[in-house]
Write an enzyme that holds these catalytic residues in place. Sequence first.
Site, PDB file in Angstrom:
ATOM      1  N   GLU A  58       3.439  -1.180   7.534  1.00  0.00           N
ATOM      2  CA  GLU A  58       2.948   0.207   7.268  1.00  0.00           C
ATOM      3  C   GLU A  58       1.785   0.799   8.085  1.00  0.00           C
ATOM      4  O   GLU A  58       1.764   1.862   8.627  1.00  0.00           O
ATOM      5  CB  GLU A  58       2.574   0.218   5.544  1.00  0.00           C
ATOM      6  CG  GLU A  58       2.590   1.740   5.124  1.00  0.00           C
ATOM      7  CD  GLU A  58       2.888   1.842   3.835  1.00  0.00           C
ATOM      8  OE1 GLU A  58       2.234   2.682   3.137  1.00  0.00           O
ATOM      9  OE2 GLU A  58       3.468   0.948   3.030  1.00  0.00           O
ATOM     10  N   GLY A 116       9.042   2.236  -4.279  1.00  0.00           N
ATOM     11  CA  GLY A 116       8.380   2.263  -5.605  1.00  0.00           C
ATOM     12  C   GLY A 116       7.314   1.202  -5.565  1.00  0.00           C
ATOM     13  O   GLY A 116       7.695   0.046  -6.119  1.00  0.00           O
ATOM     14  N   TYR A 117       5.978   1.632  -5.093  1.00  0.00           N
ATOM     15  CA  TYR A 117       5.171   0.770  -5.720  1.00  0.00           C
ATOM     16  C   TYR A 117       4.296   1.292  -6.757  1.00  0.00           C
ATOM     17  O   TYR A 117       4.024   0.620  -7.681  1.00  0.00           O
ATOM     18  CB  TYR A 117       3.868   0.569  -4.420  1.00  0.00           C
ATOM     19  CG  TYR A 117       4.360   0.124  -2.956  1.00  0.00           C
ATOM     20  CD1 TYR A 117       4.889  -1.080  -2.773  1.00  0.00           C
ATOM     21  CD2 TYR A 117       4.452   0.857  -1.973  1.00  0.00           C
ATOM     22  CE1 TYR A 117       5.091  -1.715  -1.789  1.00  0.00           C
ATOM     23  CE2 TYR A 117       4.377   0.302  -0.660  1.00  0.00           C
ATOM     24  CZ  TYR A 117       5.108  -0.833  -0.486  1.00  0.00           C
ATOM     25  OH  TYR A 117       5.189  -1.135   0.763  1.00  0.00           O
ATOM     26  N   SER A 118       3.880   2.501  -6.592  1.00  0.00           N
ATOM     27  CA  SER A 118       2.797   3.091  -7.261  1.00  0.00           C
ATOM     28  C   SER A 118       3.121   3.531  -8.752  1.00  0.00           C
ATOM     29  O   SER A 118       4.506   3.850  -8.871  1.00  0.00           O
ATOM     30  CB  SER A 118       2.255   4.440  -6.732  1.00  0.00           C
ATOM     31  OG  SER A 118       1.832   4.181  -5.376  1.00  0.00           O
TER      32      SER A 118
END
Lengths: 373, 393
Positions: free
Chosen positions: B248, B131-133
């Site tokens: 990433e 959960g970044y965005s």
Amino acid sequence: MDFTLSDEQTQMQESVRDYLESEGGIELARRQMDGEDVVGEVWDGLAEMDYPALSVPLEYGGLGDDLLYLSLLFEEAGRVALPGPLPETLGFTVPLLAELGTDEQKGQFLPAIADGDLRASVALYDDATESLPEAIRMEAEPTDDGYRLDGTKTLVPYAESVDRVVVPARTRQDTGYGGITLFFVDPAAAEAEQLDTLDKTRPLYELTFDGVEVSGARLGPVDGGGDALERAIDRLNVSMCAMLVGGADEAVDRSVEYGKQREQFDKPIGQFQAVKHRIADMWLDTEAARSLTYYAAWAIANDEEDARRAVSAATAYCTEHCGELFEDDIFNHGATGYTWDHDGHIFLKQAKTWANLLGSPTEHRRRIADIRL
Amino acid sequence: MNFDYTDEQEAFRREIREWYEENLPDGWIDGERDLPDDEDEREQFLREWQRKLHEGGWAAIHWPEEYGGRDASLMQQLIYQQEKARVNPPPERSEIGVDLVGPAIEGFGTEEQKERYLPKILSGEELWCIGYSEPDVGSDLASLQCKAVDEGDHFRINGQKIWTTHAHKADWCYMFTRTDNSGPKHHGITALIVDMDQEGVTTDRIRQITDEREFNQVYFDDATTPKENVLNEVDEGWEVAMRQLSFERISLSQSLDLERRFDELVEFCKNETRGGTPLVEDPHVREKLAEFDTRIQAAKLTYFRNVSKQMNGDLGAEASFGKLYDSEIAADLHRFRVKLGGPKAALWGDDSPNGAAKDSLANISIRIGGGTSDIQRNIIGERVLGLPKGDQE
Ligand SMILES: Cc1cc2nc3c(=O)[nH]c(=O)nc-3n(C[C@H](O)[C@H](O)[C@H](O)COP(=O)(O)OP(=O)(O)OC[C@H]3O[C@@H](n4cnc5c(N)ncnc54)[C@H](O)[C@@H]3O)c2cc1C
Ligand SMILES: Cc1cc2nc3c(=O)[nH]c(=O)nc-3n(C[C@H](O)[C@H](O)[C@H](O)COP(=O)(O)OP(=O)(O)OC[C@H]3O[C@@H](n4cnc5c(N)ncnc54)[C@H](O)[C@@H]3O)c2cc1C
């Protein structure tokens, strides 16, 4: 597997760079463009540093290094668009002599090249509209003690500043690389006319051989020099790719420096993404071009199966992408970039010249397709 | 410089190859077997494959041995990737956990966290999402708003995440939250491990342009997580996120995979005819294919060059090369595949020539996820080349 340069290679590259800078860097190219012939001066300096000896075999007084090592020298030469038949002599002629020369020829020429006493060039084209090898048409007639050359070669680099040129001619009617015999001749025997060229750092000549008798000049087998010639042209291509990569690296550096320094709209232009992203793409292409070139050089030096494909990949990529990249560098410099005083055009003109000289990108892609598909 | 592999490296390659031959699902290598269409069956299939990988010791060769990896050298990882690209095995169910979450826990976690989470990532027993965005936060990660409030022994989380891949089936979320709003925006971000199976967490699947539903909106309404689930220090999550982005980019390098896709395309061009002539004989097609071959070689060789640099201890920002360069090639390659499809390219699914239609769409996401191509160009311009930073920072 290790795709890095050794410490020794990196040191060699740094010392060449320092040396060329100390000799005036790109000013040498500018003096040549202004009509001065700096080749002798450049060559004497290079010889003092032992650079012409790099690819000459050990037993002939050279350092015996391979094309990869040599490419690192070319890369630095390319960074300053160094005038002189460096790719022609070291990338093309030396390995060809070592492969095809008689003991006598090798003994006569190789040590002289290593010492910096002999420079060479290549007279490939009979016709400036057709590409190689179809353009090779000159016929060589056997005589009592040698051959007679009749015809005109064009687009010969540095013909008036070299001691010998490799001249391929047809001794048997054939197409492609068939029926070709190579000669290593003194260009003084021909009549030379300098051509008006796009890239003025590398003068090109038309050489007219009017029934010139040569003896002892044949290099390699009669009718059978084609294969070696093709491989030599491959090495010449890689040499030129390496010079383009050096120029490209320099162009990225120049764009970055200007991007930091030049302000418009109260900001350094390198802060605008249109400029920043363009430079990032230039860097991307430079890295890609460098990888392809190093690999092609390595593949040739190690007789790898995919060497021909690797050479054509490097050639097609470097001539096309570096050409665009040099245009972008000029563009990043605005109208300043469009001036003679700015160095951008020197690199651009080289790239544009080379993009068609030893096979256009399209021709190289055809060759790749024939190998790969 | 040397492109030859040592005997030891070749032996490692053989070991992988043999393992795949023995363990890939029946018919997979010959292309006679694909992922099940039914979602539950597919899940089962992937779970089974992950279990096999784990048992074989191939689930995460780059991880330390003590956590179930093989301590593989970069060279071994490269060889593994080459072999993987060759057989194109089923996707790894734990890929997000293995490639992205694992390294973060390994790099920033406590001993307890490592022991608790890493083994179950490998075995595929527990699935993770990231959960970044957030709806207003994508590229500009530092302005994230999802709030975590310190309530003594736990944090209380409120806010929303979006585009969260696999959130609907994940057991854990590795997420970034706002714990302090008073300082500069990079400060006050905290990385948390959050249990997805609790009342305060709801997921809502989003339909993608490929008609799949892999990513989600995730709502956090008074969700909680104990204090021991903080990764790194409270308010110091930015450091974790930045390290994360570099993992990433390395894992997203797809040049080896591009080579296989290229070979498939060549096969397609040999088998498909237009007006009675195989596509591969068309001069334009030949030139385009040669151009792709060259670009893919450039991508692969530069990837090798970067790996070699890293093996020699030089961790440059050059990793950005692959993510950007490869995804641009892939995008062009897929466009070309669609073009070659002819009128049939109007069809979807298995009827689409060479599966081109769907692939060409899926590729767009590679240019977006993990930092868009624009963001990669910023990173190259600023961090690799030293150009002045943009206004946003
Ligand atoms: C052949 C020629 C003839 C000319 N004749 C005339 C003339 O007769 N009269 C006259 O007054 N001028 C003339 N000019 C100048 C011309 O108008 C300027 O060169 C032009 O406006 C660009 O300015 P610059 O050269 O200072 O470049 P800069 O403004 O310094 O630009 C450098 C680089 O930064 C980029 N850049 C700058 N600002 C931004 C931004 N905000 N966003 C994104 N990128 C940006 C530019 O695109 C360029 O790539 C001429 C130029 C040429 C080449
Ligand atoms: C298939 C897929 C799976 C994903 N999975 C996950 C996941 O599991 N977890 C998760 O947290 N996120 C996930 N994402 C989200 C992904 O990380 C974001 O989409 C990405 O970071 C871009 O953010 P955004 O969509 O908000 O676009 P925005 O940031 O709004 O960007 C919109 C456009 O503006 C451009 N732009 C934005 N900022 C700049 C800038 N500074 N300079 C130049 N251009 C700029 C972008 O390049 C883009 O073209 C996924 C996305 C996709 C497509």
